[in-house]
Design a protein around this motif. Structure first.
Motif, PDB file in Angstrom:
ATOM      1  N   HIS A  61       0.849  -1.202   0.000  1.00 62.01           N
ATOM      2  CA  HIS A  61       0.000   0.000   0.000  1.00 62.01           C
ATOM      3  C   HIS A  61       0.887   1.256   0.000  1.00 62.01           C
ATOM      4  O   HIS A  61       0.693   2.168  -0.803  1.00 62.01           O
ATOM      5  CB  HIS A  61      -0.905  -0.036   1.231  1.00 62.01           C
ATOM      6  N   ARG A  62       1.865   1.281   0.878  1.00 65.14           N
ATOM      7  CA  ARG A  62       2.764   2.429   1.005  1.00 65.14           C
ATOM      8  C   ARG A  62       3.581   2.634  -0.275  1.00 65.14           C
ATOM      9  O   ARG A  62       3.696   3.755  -0.773  1.00 65.14           O
ATOM     10  CB  ARG A  62       3.690   2.216   2.198  1.00 65.14           C
ATOM     11  N   ARG A  65       1.333   3.860  -3.198  1.00 64.15           N
ATOM     12  CA  ARG A  65       0.954   5.266  -3.036  1.00 64.15           C
ATOM     13  C   ARG A  65       2.133   6.187  -3.360  1.00 64.15           C
ATOM     14  O   ARG A  65       1.956   7.255  -3.926  1.00 64.15           O
ATOM     15  CB  ARG A  65       0.423   5.534  -1.635  1.00 64.15           C
ATOM     16  N   THR A  71      -3.840   5.505  -3.420  1.00 59.65           N
ATOM     17  CA  THR A  71      -3.810   4.157  -2.859  1.00 59.65           C
ATOM     18  C   THR A  71      -4.156   3.134  -3.939  1.00 59.65           C
ATOM     19  O   THR A  71      -4.752   3.481  -4.959  1.00 59.65           O
ATOM     20  CB  THR A  71      -4.826   4.011  -1.710  1.00 59.65           C
ATOM     21  N   ARG A  88      -9.693   4.427  -0.059  1.00 61.85           N
ATOM     22  CA  ARG A  88      -9.123   3.162   0.367  1.00 61.85           C
ATOM     23  C   ARG A  88     -10.071   2.034   0.157  1.00 61.85           C
ATOM     24  O   ARG A  88      -9.989   0.961   0.121  1.00 61.85           O
ATOM     25  CB  ARG A  88      -8.747   3.204   1.821  1.00 61.85           C
TER      26      ARG A  88
END
Length: 88
Positions: A61-62, A65, A71, A88
């Motif tokens: 996810h990080r 992004r 996201t 999200r």
């Protein structure tokens, strides 16, 4: 089709000669495959992180992004033409 094997050092040298690093190529491959997998609603986001080699969904996810500025869920929604309010 004949498969030629390269030593680790030879591969590293060739990547460097092309002006890249292994890390760059890994990120590029993960991004491309991540896009493909996110385009398929049958594949869950947590599974995508696993398939791309991340230790957990949060790491994927990080990273996603950071790459795309949105996201994975938002990217999927935008590509599917869903509501602009999808998060999200």
């Amino acid at each position: 089709m004949q498969v030629r094997s390269l030593s680790e050092r030879t591969l590293q040298r060739r990547i460097t000669e092309e002006g890249h690093s292994f890390r760059e190529l890994l990120v590029e491959a993960r991004l491309e495959l991540g896009h493909r997998l996110l385009s398929d609603d049958r594949v869950e986001r947590d599974e995508i992180g696993f398939l791309l080699g991340y230790q957990d969904a949060t790491s994927f996810h990080r990273a996603f992004r950071e790459w795309e500025g949105v996201t994975p869920a938002r990217w999927r929604a935008l590509c599917a033409g869903d509501s602009p309010d999808a998060t999200r």
